[in-house]
Design a protein around this motif. Structure first.
Motif, mmCIF file in Angstrom:
data_model
loop_
_atom_site.group_PDB
_atom_site.id
_atom_site.type_symbol
_atom_site.label_atom_id
_atom_site.label_comp_id
_atom_site.label_asym_id
_atom_site.label_seq_id
_atom_site.Cartn_x
_atom_site.Cartn_y
_atom_site.Cartn_z
ATOM 1 N N VAL A 175 -114.237 30.672 56.463
ATOM 2 C CA VAL A 175 -115.347 31.561 56.108
ATOM 3 C C VAL A 175 -116.653 30.774 56.121
ATOM 4 C CG1 VAL A 175 -116.345 33.067 54.335
ATOM 5 C CG2 VAL A 175 -113.859 33.031 54.691
ATOM 6 N N ASP A 176 -117.637 31.256 56.899
ATOM 7 C CA ASP A 176 -119.008 30.740 56.806
ATOM 8 C C ASP A 176 -119.631 31.418 55.582
ATOM 9 O OD1 ASP A 176 -121.741 30.239 56.989
ATOM 10 O OD2 ASP A 176 -121.778 30.342 59.186
ATOM 11 N N ASN A 177 -119.812 30.626 54.516
ATOM 12 C CA ASN A 177 -120.271 31.178 53.230
ATOM 13 C C ASN A 177 -121.762 30.879 52.987
ATOM 14 O OD1 ASN A 177 -119.498 32.662 50.935
ATOM 15 N ND2 ASN A 177 -119.118 30.819 49.716
ATOM 16 N N THR A 178 -122.496 30.627 54.077
ATOM 17 C CA THR A 178 -123.894 30.211 53.959
ATOM 18 C C THR A 178 -124.764 31.262 53.271
ATOM 19 O OG1 THR A 178 -123.687 28.865 55.952
ATOM 20 C CG2 THR A 178 -125.925 29.498 55.297
ATOM 21 N N PHE A 179 -124.618 32.537 53.657
ATOM 22 C CA PHE A 179 -125.494 33.577 53.109
ATOM 23 C C PHE A 179 -125.201 33.825 51.623
ATOM 24 C CE2 PHE A 179 -127.274 36.392 56.794
ATOM 25 C CZ PHE A 179 -127.728 35.262 57.440
ATOM 26 N N GLY A 216 -125.166 22.242 59.726
ATOM 27 C CA GLY A 216 -124.118 23.257 59.737
ATOM 28 C C GLY A 216 -123.407 23.289 61.080
ATOM 29 N N MET A 217 -124.171 23.167 62.175
ATOM 30 C CA MET A 217 -123.559 23.186 63.505
ATOM 31 C C MET A 217 -122.616 22.010 63.703
ATOM 32 S SD MET A 217 -124.381 25.993 64.844
ATOM 33 C CE MET A 217 -123.371 25.650 66.272
ATOM 34 N N ALA A 218 -122.973 20.840 63.144
ATOM 35 C CA ALA A 218 -122.086 19.675 63.258
ATOM 36 C C ALA A 218 -120.775 19.945 62.519
ATOM 37 C CB ALA A 218 -122.771 18.432 62.697
ATOM 38 N N ILE A 225 -114.553 33.980 59.807
ATOM 39 C CA ILE A 225 -115.208 35.090 59.103
ATOM 40 C C ILE A 225 -116.627 34.668 58.728
ATOM 41 C CG2 ILE A 225 -115.131 36.576 57.040
ATOM 42 C CD1 ILE A 225 -112.103 35.987 56.877
ATOM 43 N N GLU A 226 -117.579 35.577 58.898
ATOM 44 C CA GLU A 226 -118.939 35.334 58.395
ATOM 45 C C GLU A 226 -119.320 36.583 57.614
ATOM 46 O OE1 GLU A 226 -121.823 33.764 61.273
ATOM 47 O OE2 GLU A 226 -123.337 35.062 60.375
ATOM 48 N N THR A 227 -119.447 36.464 56.303
ATOM 49 C CA THR A 227 -119.748 37.650 55.483
ATOM 50 C C THR A 227 -120.589 37.283 54.274
ATOM 51 O OG1 THR A 227 -118.788 39.578 54.338
ATOM 52 C CG2 THR A 227 -117.516 37.543 54.198
ATOM 53 N N VAL A 231 -113.930 26.666 53.809
ATOM 54 C CA VAL A 231 -115.260 27.272 53.716
ATOM 55 C C VAL A 231 -116.237 26.363 54.450
ATOM 56 C CG1 VAL A 231 -117.174 27.737 52.134
ATOM 57 C CG2 VAL A 231 -114.877 28.510 51.571
ATOM 58 N N MET A 232 -117.109 26.984 55.247
ATOM 59 C CA MET A 232 -118.130 26.237 55.966
ATOM 60 C C MET A 232 -119.507 26.625 55.422
ATOM 61 S SD MET A 232 -120.341 27.154 58.702
ATOM 62 C CE MET A 232 -121.732 26.077 58.906
ATOM 63 N N HIS A 233 -120.413 25.636 55.319
ATOM 64 C CA HIS A 233 -121.775 25.912 54.881
ATOM 65 C C HIS A 233 -122.792 25.246 55.796
ATOM 66 C CE1 HIS A 233 -121.449 27.928 51.023
ATOM 67 N NE2 HIS A 233 -120.412 27.172 50.759
ATOM 68 N N SER A 237 -134.725 30.598 59.995
ATOM 69 C CA SER A 237 -134.025 29.999 58.854
ATOM 70 C C SER A 237 -134.169 30.860 57.601
ATOM 71 C CB SER A 237 -134.492 28.570 58.587
ATOM 72 O OG SER A 237 -133.530 27.887 57.806
ATOM 73 N N LEU A 238 -133.669 30.366 56.485
ATOM 74 C CA LEU A 238 -133.510 31.190 55.287
ATOM 75 C C LEU A 238 -133.166 30.306 54.099
ATOM 76 C CD1 LEU A 238 -129.949 31.994 54.860
ATOM 77 C CD2 LEU A 238 -130.580 32.114 57.261
ATOM 78 N N GLY A 239 -133.209 30.933 52.925
ATOM 79 C CA GLY A 239 -132.706 30.256 51.735
ATOM 80 C C GLY A 239 -133.705 29.365 51.026
HETATM 81 C C1 LIG Z 1 -128.241 28.123 59.746
HETATM 82 C C2 LIG Z 1 -126.852 28.625 59.832
HETATM 83 C C3 LIG Z 1 -125.849 27.886 60.490
HETATM 84 C C4 LIG Z 1 -126.150 26.593 61.208
HETATM 85 O O1 LIG Z 1 -126.524 25.574 60.344
HETATM 86 P P1 LIG Z 1 -127.581 24.386 60.712
HETATM 87 O O2 LIG Z 1 -127.667 23.643 59.438
HETATM 88 O O3 LIG Z 1 -128.840 25.042 61.160
HETATM 89 O O4 LIG Z 1 -126.947 23.595 61.824
HETATM 90 C C5 LIG Z 1 -124.577 28.405 60.487
HETATM 91 N N1 LIG Z 1 -124.279 29.590 59.899
HETATM 92 C C6 LIG Z 1 -125.209 30.322 59.288
HETATM 93 C C7 LIG Z 1 -124.828 31.630 58.669
HETATM 94 C C8 LIG Z 1 -126.522 29.872 59.228
HETATM 95 O O5 LIG Z 1 -127.451 30.627 58.627
#
Ligand SMILES: *Cc1c(COP(=O)(O)O)cnc(C)c1O
Length: 375
Positions: free
Chosen positions: A173-177, A78-80, A144-146, A193-195, A328-330
């Motif tokens: 938008v960081d849509n990871t959560f 995700g960081m990359a 945005i992160e929501t 969208v970023m994940h 971490s999570l998920g």
């Molecule tokens: C874990 C996470 C990241 C970073 O992703 P990595 O895969 O650990 O590099 C970015 N945003 C959110 C919301 C995350 O939970």
């Protein structure tokens, strides 16, 4: 296929049987190089793994379909994905970030992006007046992160997209959560969208990865793709394959994650040792109405603030048996973390706060574990 429902897309997009063998599960192509013609003709569209490979292309197709985008890129983490995107902005760009966000993003924009000539500001994305004021001067990108990490703050994607666009910004938008099973930011007006696919997409705490999904396959999307292919933070084919496998069960897992989170959040909210539960599904959450408008369900990340402060938080984290203390999570397993303890010399999370990733165990056992740990 692209107009099918999300659960169908999760199972089928990018997962078509192998045309060469009929194999129902996608093959993994580990080749680093692909035969080309004498004048460099790409015979099947591929040349060198860093510039693209068939397993990654399947995952890109799945992500594009799930988010309803035009194209997607996958990354080593995700960081990359974040770094490659943000470093594609020209020096001098003004970028607005949320005040509550993933700690890696905060390190990126405080320690690294200013050196690259980006002008970085933070704003409370839940406060539309504050964002409107920040947008009075031109903005290149609005992030945005929501729901946000770790306070589970909610931002109104549609309203922020309008404000950001009026200021000339790309809206990311960081849509990871949430995952696209719960929230589709491109349909709400976002551009990218970023994940971190490390989390729910992978789903089993065993594969690192990141992604960007673009609403349009435009010059900027191609610029980011070119930067990825040259600078090389690409996703390995085996990781792409594991993530693709995660996609197939994403719908089922998210439904159970969310149902478990609701039961745990409701139990915690009624417990006398608990000061506050941060979970957008609770009607008392300040972002509940916006979350109800833009999310199908409220997700399975929550944080809890304890009446007894730091000592109580550490004691509860130490007494939990089913929840593992880990970052971490998920994943399938429930995790708990005292964020302030792992945020280095200048923690931002409240000392009384535990962040919880609700897993796929039986909700009754998760509730019972917290009941015994809270005492
Ligand atoms: C874990 C996470 C990241 C970073 O992703 P990595 O895969 O650990 O590099 C970015 N945003 C959110 C919301 C995350 O939970």
């Amino acid at each position: 296929m692209h107009d099918a429902h999300p659960n169908t897309l999760a199972v089928h997009a990018g997962q078509q049987p192998d045309p060469a063998t009929g194999a129902v599960a996608p093959p993994i192509h580990l080749a680093t190089t692909f035969r080309h013609g004498p004048a460099g003709e790409r015979l099947a569209g591929y040349e060198y793994q860093r510039e693209g490979n068939p397993t990654n292309d399947r995952l890109r197709e799945a992500l594009t379909a799930l988010e309803g985008g035009a194209t997607a890129l996958t990354f080593a983490s995700g960081m990359a994905a974040m770094t490659t995107l943000l470093e594609s902005l020209p020096a001098g760009s003004r970028v607005l970030f949320p005040d509550d966000c993933y700690s890696g993003l905060r390190m990126l924009f405080t320690e690294f992006l200013p050196e690259r000539g980006l002008h970085v500001e933070t704003v409370d994305m839940g406060d539309l007046d504050a964002v409107r004021a920040a947008c009075a001067t031109p903005v290149s990108l609005l992030w945005i992160e929501t729901p946000s990490n770790p306070l589970l703050k909610i931002s109104d994607i549609a309203a922020l997209a309008i404000l950001g666009h009026a200021a000339g910004a790309m809206v990311v938008v960081d849509n990871t959560f949430a995952t696209p099973l719960l929230q589709r930011p491109l349909a709400l007006g976002a551009d990218i969208v970023m994940h971190s696919t490390t989390k729910y997409f992978g789903g089993h705490s065993d594969v690192l990865g990141g992604a960007l999904v673009f609403a349009r396959d435009d010059a900027f999307a191609r610029k980011v793709a070119h930067r990825l292919h040259v600078t090389g933070a690409v996703l390995a084919p085996f990781s792409a394959w594991l993530t693709l496998r995660g996609c197939r069960s994403l719908g089922a897992r998210m439904a159970m994650h969310c149902a478990n989170a609701r039961k745990l959040a409701e139990f915690l909210a009624a417990h006398p040792a608990v000061e506050r539960v941060n979970w957008p599904g609770l009607p008392s959450h300040p972002g509940h109405a916006v979350a109800a408008k833009q999310m199908r369900e409220f997700g399975a990340m929550l944080s809890v603030e304890l009446r007894g402060g730091r000592e109580a938080a550490l004691a509860v984290a130490g007494r939990l048996r089913i929840f593992t203390n880990a970052t971490s999570l998920g994943g399938c397993e429930s995790l708990v973390e005292h964020r302030a303890s792992v945020e280095g010399a200048h923690p931002r999370s409240p000392q009384d706060l535990l962040r919880i990733s609700v897993g796929l165990e039986d909700a009754r056992d998760l509730v019972a574990d917290f009941a015994q740990a809270l005492g």
